[in-house]
Design an enzyme around this catalytic site. Structure first.
Site, short mmCIF file in Angstrom:
data_model
loop_
_atom_site.label_atom_id
_atom_site.label_comp_id
_atom_site.label_asym_id
_atom_site.label_seq_id
_atom_site.Cartn_x
_atom_site.Cartn_y
_atom_site.Cartn_z
N LYS A 1 0.84 -1.19 0.00
CA LYS A 1 0.00 0.00 0.00
C LYS A 1 0.88 1.25 0.00
O LYS A 1 1.94 1.27 0.63
CB LYS A 1 -0.90 0.03 1.24
CG LYS A 1 -1.97 -1.04 1.27
CD LYS A 1 -2.81 -0.93 2.53
CE LYS A 1 -3.81 -2.07 2.63
NZ LYS A 1 -4.88 -1.94 1.63
N ARG B 1 -10.49 -11.48 0.07
CA ARG B 1 -11.32 -12.45 -0.65
C ARG B 1 -10.69 -13.84 -0.66
O ARG B 1 -11.40 -14.84 -0.78
CB ARG B 1 -11.59 -11.94 -2.07
CG ARG B 1 -10.38 -11.81 -2.95
CD ARG B 1 -10.62 -10.91 -4.15
NE ARG B 1 -10.75 -9.52 -3.74
CZ ARG B 1 -11.00 -8.51 -4.58
NH1 ARG B 1 -11.17 -8.75 -5.87
NH2 ARG B 1 -11.10 -7.27 -4.13
#
Length: 510
Positions: free
Chosen positions: A284, A358
């Site tokens: 990030k 996910r």
């Protein structure tokens, strides 16, 4: 936590630090809400005018303090806004009462006792006011050195409101007592979820989270099973292992099982539990890491909901799956381009290691599916795209069944949690086609929150009703506190899950 009591005492004679009353926003100015008649009478019926002179309008969340009238044992009256005045013969909205009680409780930090003279037309009103008080009085100061001494000496903080008496309540009425007991159980567990979200990631890794779950399970008679790295490897949980591969703290899959001897239905709740998300190799950028301790908020919500169901003795079987991992970059981390074999047997090409939630959910969803529950709901701080779509206070609901999606949305509304039903457009599935694996973990950029929902749907067992809650926006409040919502972890989705479980137990969920 704040102690709650139901009281039939009159406001003037009650010994307390403050009397809390409600004020509505009427067409001609503020109006005093039911419950505060004795207080208004002590001001010769001119309390609304006094409040208007002080600048109060009755707007939601507005707090105005004024000296109590002569003869009152409490020195202060706290008027809290309830928002628009309801139409004739209509009561105040439950969420308006909940937020008002929360705002007042926050404003009374440091007080030993407050009496809440808010509108209580029925037992349910007492429950929502109690919930608002308990959630609004929340404080997280576990890491503030010598917290009590520091607060006393430096005045840079105040202890939460110690006791709240709900005036107009009926202490001997079974419905009122039940409402207070429900509010206490749910609020205590929701606040525990907030604590977990707020705990720094150096103290809450997957193993530590699992230990918290084990302790709570033992306390409340919940069966617990924890799969560590060895068990996950043996079982073939490639998604959870792949996400946790770069961390010195190994992943865990925690299964919490609450069973009721009277249950006719079963629910499975699945929570994303990334105890810290650096993005992995797909690191990030600066400015996006600071709040990533909150990436386990879904697992915290599931944990709190299962414990709440047990404490309330709901007549439904509820299993919670906490998919716990830390997503870090290292020489052993999963790389973009790697292919993982999931617990279901499907292979996933990892195109972006920051789309990791996910992956852990996929394994947990398939594990939950093997028990063939009547429905599965997963909860996750999954996508920034959902925040762009719905903002910071509303979460999205997707499902493989429109009626179930609507029912979950209704449960969210009943609980006071802003949510919105979202679609799963079939044309977006093609974007996840992979030349190497069965599916890729990324698809089209536009509609990214919906793409993530479509990915998860691939790992739900055939014929099982499923819903996905993307709580990325409201799970962590980076702004100032409002209503009963504090800065930091919010506990979003706990109340929705509990409400779904209650409705299933009663047989009235669509």
């Amino acid at each position: 936590m704040t102690a709650l009591t139901l009281s039939t005492a009159a406001a003037p004679g009650l010994r307390a630090d403050a009397i809390v009353i409600g004020v509505a926003k009427g067409a001609g100015g503020p109006s005093v809400a039911p419950g505060a008649e004795a207080v208004d009478k002590a001001y010769d019926g001119r309390l609304a005018g006094v409040l208007e002179t002080l600048g109060a309008s009755g707007a939601e969340g507005e707090v105005t303090k004024l000296p109590a009238p002569a003869g009152f044992k409490a020195p202060v009256v706290v008027a809290v806004g309830l928002g628009a005045e309801p139409e004739k013969d209509a009561g105040f909205d439950a969420e308006a009462l909940r937020r008002a009680a929360g705002a007042a409780a926050r404003a009374l930090a440091g007080a030993k006792k407050a009496a809440f003279a808010l509108p209580l037309a029925e037992a349910a009103d007492a429950g929502v006011v109690a919930e608002g008080v308990l959630l609004g009085a929340y404080s997280f100061d576990a890491y503030k050195e010598s917290a009590k001494e520091t607060k006393a000496a430096k005045g840079n903080g105040k202890a939460p409101l110690a006791e709240a008496a709900l005036l107009g309540g009926k202490p001997r009425d079974k419905a009122y007592k039940a409402a207070i007991e429900r509010a206490t159980a749910v609020a205590e567990e929701l606040n525990r979820a907030r604590d977990l979200v707020n705990t720094p990631p150096n103290d809450l890794n997957p193993e530590a989270f699992a230990a918290v779950a084990q302790a709570a399970a033992k306390e409340h008679g919940i069966k617990v099973q924890v799969l560590d790295e060895k068990a996950l490897t043996k079982g073939g949980y490639g998604g959870i292992l792949g996400v946790g591969a770069g961390s010195a703290s190994g992943p865990r899959l925690v299964k919490l099982s609450y069973t009721s001897p009277k249950a006719k239905k079963s629910l499975a709740f699945v929570g994303k539990g990334i105890t810290y998300d650096s993005g992995g190799i797909s690191l990030k950028p600066a400015g996006h890491n600071e709040t990533m301790k909150c990436d386990m908020a879904g697992a915290a919500a599931v944990f709190a909901a299962v414990v709440s169901a047990a404490r309330l003795g709901l007549e439904v079987n509820v299993t919670g799956w906490l998919a716990l991992a830390e997503n870090m970059p290292s020489g052993s981390a999963t790389r973009p381009g790697d292919v993982l074999r999931m617990y279901s047997g499907k292979t996933v090409e990892v195109l972006n290691t920051d789309a990791e939630g996910r992956l852990v959910l996929a394994d947990a969803l398939w594990a939950a599916s093997q028990e063939k529950p009547d429905a599965i709901i997963d909860v996750a701080t999954l996508t920034g795209a959902m925040m762009l779509a719905l903002g910071s206070r509303t979460y999205g609901i997707m499902a493989n069944d429109d009626a179930f999606r609507s029912a979950v949305h209704e449960a969210a509304e009943e609980s006071g949690e802003p949510a919105w039903p979202m679609p799963l457009p079939e044309h977006l599935r093609k974007g996840m086609d992979s030349p190497t694996a069965d599916i890729a973990n990324m698809g089209e950029r536009m509609g990214g929150g919906l793409v993530a929902g479509l990915f998860l749907r691939e790992f739900v067992g055939e014929g099982i009703t499923w819903a996905h809650l993307d709580i990325a926006g409201p799970a962590f409040n980076e702004g100032g506190p409002f209503g009963y919502t504090p800065k930091g972890g919010t506990g979003t989705a706990v109340r929705t899950l509990v409400r779904v479980a209650e409705r299933v137990a009663l047989g009235d969920l669509g």
